[in-house]
Each structure stands twice: as structure tokens, then as C-alpha cells.
Enzyme design. Structure first.
Site, short mmCIF file in Angstrom:
data_model
loop_
_atom_site.label_atom_id
_atom_site.label_comp_id
_atom_site.label_asym_id
_atom_site.label_seq_id
_atom_site.Cartn_x
_atom_site.Cartn_y
_atom_site.Cartn_z
N HIS A 26 -7.82 1.68 -5.17
CA HIS A 26 -9.04 1.40 -4.22
C HIS A 26 -9.39 2.39 -3.77
O HIS A 26 -9.13 2.95 -3.27
CB HIS A 26 -8.18 0.28 -2.88
CG HIS A 26 -8.98 0.68 -1.35
ND1 HIS A 26 -8.04 0.02 -0.18
CD2 HIS A 26 -10.51 0.36 -1.27
CE1 HIS A 26 -9.58 0.06 0.52
NE2 HIS A 26 -10.85 0.20 0.02
N HIS A 49 -0.65 -1.76 -4.56
CA HIS A 49 -1.83 -0.61 -4.39
C HIS A 49 -2.12 0.83 -3.51
O HIS A 49 -1.43 1.41 -3.19
CB HIS A 49 -2.45 -1.37 -2.33
CG HIS A 49 -3.28 -1.73 -2.03
ND1 HIS A 49 -5.39 -2.01 -2.46
CD2 HIS A 49 -4.43 -0.67 -1.34
CE1 HIS A 49 -5.89 -2.10 -1.64
NE2 HIS A 49 -6.03 -0.69 -0.89
N MET A 77 -11.53 4.63 -2.13
CA MET A 77 -12.57 5.14 -0.71
C MET A 77 -12.91 6.44 -0.62
O MET A 77 -12.80 7.42 -0.17
CB MET A 77 -11.39 4.86 0.79
CG MET A 77 -11.31 3.71 0.74
SD MET A 77 -9.34 3.33 2.01
CE MET A 77 -8.18 3.49 0.42
N ASP A 93 -4.14 3.73 -2.68
CA ASP A 93 -5.27 4.08 -1.71
C ASP A 93 -5.87 5.39 -1.79
O ASP A 93 -5.18 6.58 -1.88
CB ASP A 93 -4.63 3.93 -0.09
CG ASP A 93 -5.22 2.37 -0.11
OD1 ASP A 93 -5.62 1.78 -0.10
OD2 ASP A 93 -3.76 2.30 1.17
N SER A 107 0.60 -1.20 -0.24
CA SER A 107 0.57 -0.12 0.09
C SER A 107 1.36 1.01 0.13
O SER A 107 1.50 1.70 1.04
CB SER A 107 -0.53 -0.30 1.07
OG SER A 107 -1.45 1.61 1.45
N ASP A 165 -6.66 -6.24 3.63
CA ASP A 165 -6.58 -4.38 3.73
C ASP A 165 -6.61 -4.48 5.07
O ASP A 165 -7.18 -4.02 5.35
CB ASP A 165 -7.42 -3.81 3.03
CG ASP A 165 -5.83 -2.27 2.67
OD1 ASP A 165 -5.71 -2.68 2.87
OD2 ASP A 165 -7.12 -1.32 1.68
N MET A 188 -11.79 -5.57 4.82
CA MET A 188 -10.83 -4.51 4.78
C MET A 188 -10.97 -5.08 6.83
O MET A 188 -12.34 -5.57 6.92
CB MET A 188 -11.62 -3.39 5.32
CG MET A 188 -12.06 -2.64 3.93
SD MET A 188 -10.49 -1.58 3.35
CE MET A 188 -9.34 -0.89 4.16
N MET A 248 -8.89 7.92 -1.62
CA MET A 248 -9.33 8.78 -0.02
C MET A 248 -9.71 9.94 -0.67
O MET A 248 -8.73 11.47 -1.18
CB MET A 248 -8.67 8.76 1.25
CG MET A 248 -7.76 7.64 1.56
SD MET A 248 -7.00 7.61 3.10
CE MET A 248 -6.83 5.56 3.27
C1 DX5 Z 1 -6.40 1.81 4.44
C2 DX5 Z 1 -5.93 1.46 3.37
C3 DX5 Z 1 -4.87 1.03 3.21
C4 DX5 Z 1 -4.05 0.53 4.01
C5 DX5 Z 1 -3.18 -0.41 4.51
O1 DX5 Z 1 -7.77 2.79 4.70
O2 DX5 Z 1 -7.23 1.13 2.75
O3 DX5 Z 1 -4.77 0.32 2.42
O4 DX5 Z 1 -2.29 1.45 3.53
O5 DX5 Z 1 -2.15 0.12 5.80
P1 DX5 Z 1 -1.54 -0.70 6.99
O6 DX5 Z 1 -0.70 -2.33 6.45
O7 DX5 Z 1 -0.28 0.26 7.19
O8 DX5 Z 1 -2.45 -1.25 7.60
ZN ZN Z 2 -6.39 -0.03 0.85
#
Ligand code: DX5
Ligand code: ZN
Length: 233
Positions: free
Chosen positions: A73, A35, A75, A37, A10, A182, A144, A39
Site C-alpha cells: 500500500h 499488508h 502512501m 504500508d 497490517s 483499511d 480507506m 509512507m
Molecule cells: C493507515 C494504514 C493502515 C493501518 C491500519 O494509513 O494504511 O494499513 O496500519 O491500522 P489499524 O488496523 O490499526 O487501523
Molecule cells: Zn494500509
């Protein structure tokens, strides 16, 4: 269908000031898929990166001969507006949270029409019922094991039961679907996660957290340790 295990760094925990090199180093250490992310400070209380960064990263990867897929991913809410943007920016997989789309089937179809693989993401308290009528349209199911929004949180053990339940659903369906986890994945717990039926392991702080910034091989040890644990599962 059993897929080869994929380790999915990630990039939320990468060094954003030198994102390309950091991603290159972790991929050359043997990670399988990036991966990414996304947001929006609306669906989740944090703000990260969008299609422009995905596009730059994909170009950088291509220039460096790195052919690993990018796993976006989302969000964000709503999701449809940005799906074509990420497809154009080089995403290979696009996953979203069912609560963030008014029309889940349409959003899955849009991802496919854009030429990407599609997936649904389940928050810790979200029911798996959303899967019932769309298994044939899904390439990835992401469970998750933390509440979305931040890296570095602790793994919620209930996610293991959910993985076992989804593994049964996938196997019964006969469809070719990856099962991804994740949140809070580390060397210490990756084996029991695999034993619960997972084949795609996102890790942010567990992977990037332990590197020495100057050494290009700094992720070799941690990726190797994860693979050794996976081999025992
Ligand atoms: C959280 C993200 C994850 C996050 C995971 O909302 O979707 O991908 O970066 O990070 P770790 O492995 O540190 O929990
Ligand atoms: Zn993620």
C-alpha cells in the site's frame, strides 16, 4: 464474482525488531496476505518502510515456506519511481492513491508491466469517479476507513456506504476485482464490513495489538474470532 475472504495483517502494528518472526506467526495463525504500508512523510505525515524491507521479508517468507502474497500500500508521492523497486522486492499487489499520481492510467500500467496486480486506494473524502475509465486495469480497490498515516485510528462509518457503492460497481463490471478495507478493522466490526461487500480486511492494531510477545500461537484466537464473525455475514 465473490472471492474468498482474506485477512490482511497490517505490519505497521507488528514488532519491527523481529518482523520476520512476527509475520510468520500471524500467517501460521491463518492470515491470508501481508499488508505492507509504505509512507514517505510527504504524501502522509509519517515515515515507514521501503523496498529493502520488502525484499528481506519476502526472502524470509520464502525460506520459511510462506507463499502468501505481499500487498504493498503506497502512501507516497510520486508513485512511479518506486513501483519497479517494489515489484523486484517481491510485491504481489501494489496499490496507490490517485491523488499521488499525475498519470493514474500510466501508473496502473507500470504496475502491470512489472508483473504485479494493481489497485487504487480511496481516502475517506475521495470520490469514486477515478474508477470510471480504469475498471479494466484494476485488480484491487482499497477503501480507506481512516485517514492514511497511522495505525490505531477509529473506523469511519461512512466507509460502509462507500463499500456498498463499490461492490455494485464491481459486480456490474463483471471484472475480477478484490474489494479491500483499511483502518480500524476489529473483531467487533468485521462482520458488518463484510456485509457491505468487502472481501479483503486489513487489520493492524486489531490483530497485532492483542498478542503476548512470547507465544508463537498468540494470533490464533484473534484470527479465528475474525473468521467466525465473517462466517456469520
Ligand atoms: C493507515 C494504514 C493502515 C493501518 C491500519 O494509513 O494504511 O494499513 O496500519 O491500522 P489499524 O488496523 O490499526 O487501523
Ligand atoms: Zn494500509
Amino acid at each position: 464474482m465473490k472471492h474468498p475472504n482474506w485477512i490482511a495483517p497490517s505490519i505497521l502494528s507488528a514488532d519491527f525488531a523481529r518482523l520476520g518472526d512476527d509475520v510468520k506467526d500471524v500467517l501460521l495463525s491463518g492470515a491470508d496476505i501481508v499488508h505492507f504500508d509504505v509512507m514517505d512523510n510527504h504524501y502522509v505525515p509519517n515515515l515507514t518502510i521501503g523496498p529493502l524491507v520488502c525484499d528481506s521479508l519476502k526472502n524470509y517468507m520464502t525460506k520459511n515456506g510462506l507463499e502468501q502474497p505481499i500487498d504493498v500500500h503506497l502512501m507516497v508521492k510520486p508513485v512511479d519511481r518506486v513501483i519497479p523497486d517494489f515489484a523486484k522486492a517481491g510485491a504481489n499487489y501494489i496499490t496507490f492513491h490517485p491523488e499521488a499520481s499525475e498519470h493514474i492510467d500510466r501508473s496502473l500500467g507500470l504496475i502491470k508491466d512489472c508483473g504485479c496486480k494493481a489497485g487504487l486506494v480511496f481516502n475517506p473524502a475521495t470520490s469514486l469517479d477515478y474508477l470510471e475509465y480504469v475498471m479494466d486495469k484494476i485488480d484491487m480497490i482499497l477503501i480507506m476507513s481512516v485517514n492514511p498515516g497511522f495505525g490505531g485510528q477509529s473506523f469511519i462509518p461512512q466507509a460502509l456506504n462507500k463499500l456498498r457503492a463499490v461492490r455494485k460497481m464491481i459486480d456490474a463490471s463483471g471484472y475480477d476485482i478484490r474489494l479491500e478495507i483499511d483502518g480500524g478493522v476489529k473483531v467487533e466490526n468485521i462482520r458488518e464490513i463484510a456485509e457491505a461487500g468487502c472481501d479483503t480486511f486489513v487489520s493492524g492494531s486489531g490483530l497485532f495489538g492483542k498478542g503476548l510477545a512470547t507465544d508463537p500461537n498468540r494470533y490464533d484466537t484473534i484470527v479465528r474470532q475474525m473468521r467466525e464473525e465473517l462466517a456469520k455475514a
